[in-house]
Design an enzyme around this catalytic site. Structure first.
Site, PDB file in Angstrom:
ATOM      1  CG  ASN A  91      -4.825  -3.224   2.571  1.00 48.62           C
ATOM      2  OD1 ASN A  91      -6.037  -3.293   2.795  1.00 48.62           O
ATOM      3  ND2 ASN A  91      -3.910  -3.270   3.532  1.00 48.62           N
ATOM      4  CE  LYS A  99      -3.471   0.127   4.623  1.00 49.06           C
ATOM      5  NZ  LYS A  99      -2.360   0.535   5.407  1.00 49.06           N
ATOM      6  CG  HIS A 117      -1.980  -5.549   6.760  1.00 50.68           C
ATOM      7  ND1 HIS A 117      -1.935  -4.468   7.614  1.00 50.68           N
ATOM      8  CD2 HIS A 117      -1.611  -5.095   5.539  1.00 50.68           C
ATOM      9  CE1 HIS A 117      -1.553  -3.401   6.914  1.00 50.68           C
ATOM     10  NE2 HIS A 117      -1.359  -3.758   5.659  1.00 50.68           N
ATOM     11  CD  GLU A 157      -2.833  -0.982   8.630  1.00 58.29           C
ATOM     12  OE1 GLU A 157      -3.859  -1.360   8.034  1.00 58.29           O
ATOM     13  OE2 GLU A 157      -2.003  -0.207   8.122  1.00 58.29           O
ATOM     14  CD  GLU A 177       2.245  -4.382   3.357  1.00 60.19           C
ATOM     15  OE1 GLU A 177       1.938  -3.574   2.484  1.00 60.19           O
ATOM     16  OE2 GLU A 177       1.471  -4.739   4.256  1.00 60.19           O
ATOM     17  N   GLY A 231       1.949   3.673   5.533  1.00 58.74           N
ATOM     18  CA  GLY A 231       1.132   4.855   5.801  1.00 58.74           C
ATOM     19  C   GLY A 231       1.914   6.038   6.339  1.00 58.74           C
ATOM     20  CB  SER A 284       5.178   4.868   1.796  1.00 58.39           C
ATOM     21  OG  SER A 284       4.661   5.150   3.088  1.00 58.39           O
TER      22      SER A 284
HETATM   23  P1  PGA Z   1       0.486   2.185   2.474  1.00 64.22           P
HETATM   24  O1  PGA Z   1      -0.088   0.801   3.063  1.00 64.22           O
HETATM   25  O2  PGA Z   1       0.705   1.975   0.991  1.00 64.22           O
HETATM   26  O3  PGA Z   1      -0.588   3.209   2.763  1.00 64.22           O
HETATM   27  O4  PGA Z   1       1.750   2.468   3.180  1.00 64.22           O
HETATM   28  C1  PGA Z   1       0.381  -0.441   2.629  1.00 64.22           C
HETATM   29  C2  PGA Z   1      -0.336  -1.556   3.341  1.00 64.22           C
HETATM   30  O5  PGA Z   1      -0.725  -1.369   4.503  1.00 64.22           O
HETATM   31  O6  PGA Z   1      -0.554  -2.642   2.794  1.00 64.22           O
END
Ligand code: PGA
Length: 251
Positions: free
Chosen positions: A8, A10, A97, A99, A170, A176, A215
């Site tokens: 991803n 982003k 997701h 976010e 997730e 993140g 992460s």
């Molecule tokens: P991350 O994000 O690996 O940076 O924690 C995962 C995601 O948002 O799909």
């Protein structure tokens, strides 16, 4: 079950940057994608065609959109349609997701509409679910997973989901933040999610890939992939550099 390793990206990368990373990945994956693994890359909308062009001859690397609007077309400023995604070379889309849910305010109803619409119009869907830290600490993990899965599955054609649908667990507190969920937490959340999916979708639920995200890094990927009910990984930050994503794909 085949393991899906998803990237991803982003809201990162300009077109030249995305093309460069895609070329580096393509070079490394042309001969080095382990058996039983496939890759899905979710670039920003403006980079989908750039990335899809690089992988056009590699059936085991697919490209997806990070979002979609659940109408064919119309006055929906700032949104993107299924047809636009497919025309750019996407065969997958992310829905739900965290976010989108927590930064952009998407509720379960909109996530469900997006999921159903995309599947009905021949996109594969990776539905993201997961609890916030506050929800976990309040003992609401199972309730959140139940609500997010059942609302998204309402009205989905269970008999058409195999090979076209995946769920990514997730935990929001692990995205993140560098705080990966521990093995016990992942095992528990994935077992609960699997049971809910089998409950709402029947036997097919056993064949729906369940990915972990939050992460994921080269040094924890192999351990995560070895856990029961972990059929892949959804990787954010560590997917931006080709070298670290390749290590995860090969973990
Ligand atoms: P991350 O994000 O690996 O940076 O924690 C995962 C995601 O948002 O799909």
């Amino acid at each position: 079950m085949q393991k899906i390793i998803a990237a991803n990206w982003k809201m990162y990368k300009t077109r030249p940057e995305a093309a460069q990373t895609a070329r580096e990945l393509a070079g490394a994956l042309a001969s080095g994608l382990p058996d039983g693994r496939s890759v899905v890359i979710f670039p920003s909308f403006t980079n989908i065609s750039e990335v899809a062009d690089v992988f056009v001859a590699n059936a085991r690397v697919a490209v997806g959109g990070q979002n979609v609007y659940p109408e064919a077309e119309g006055a929906f400023t700032g949104e993107v349609s299924v047809a636009m995604l497919k025309d750019a070379g996407a065969s997958w889309v992310l829905t739900g997701h965290s976010e989108r849910r927590h930064v952009l305010g998407e509720g379960d109803g909109l996530v469900a509409r997006k999921t159903a619409f995309a599947l009905a119009h021949s996109l594969n869907v990776m539905l993201c679910i997961g609890e916030t830290l506050q929800e976990r600490e309040a003992g609401k993990l199972n309730d959140v997973l139940l609500r997010q899965v059942t609302t998204a599955f309402a009205g989905l054609p269970a008999d058409q989901l195999e090979g076209r649908f995946a769920v990514a667990y997730e935990p929001v507190w692990a995205i993140g933040t560098g705080k990966v969920a521990g093995p016990a937490e992942v095992l528990d959340a994935h077992a609960v999610t699997r049971a809910i999916i089998c409950d709402v979708a029947g036997q097919i639920g056993k064949k729906i890939p369940l990915l972990y995200g939050g992460s994921v890094k080269p040094d924890n990927a192999a351990a995560l992939l070895g856990l029961d009910n972990v059929d892949g990984l959804l990787v954010g930050g560590a997917s931006l550099a080709a070298q670290s994503f390749i290590q995860i794909v090969k973990a």
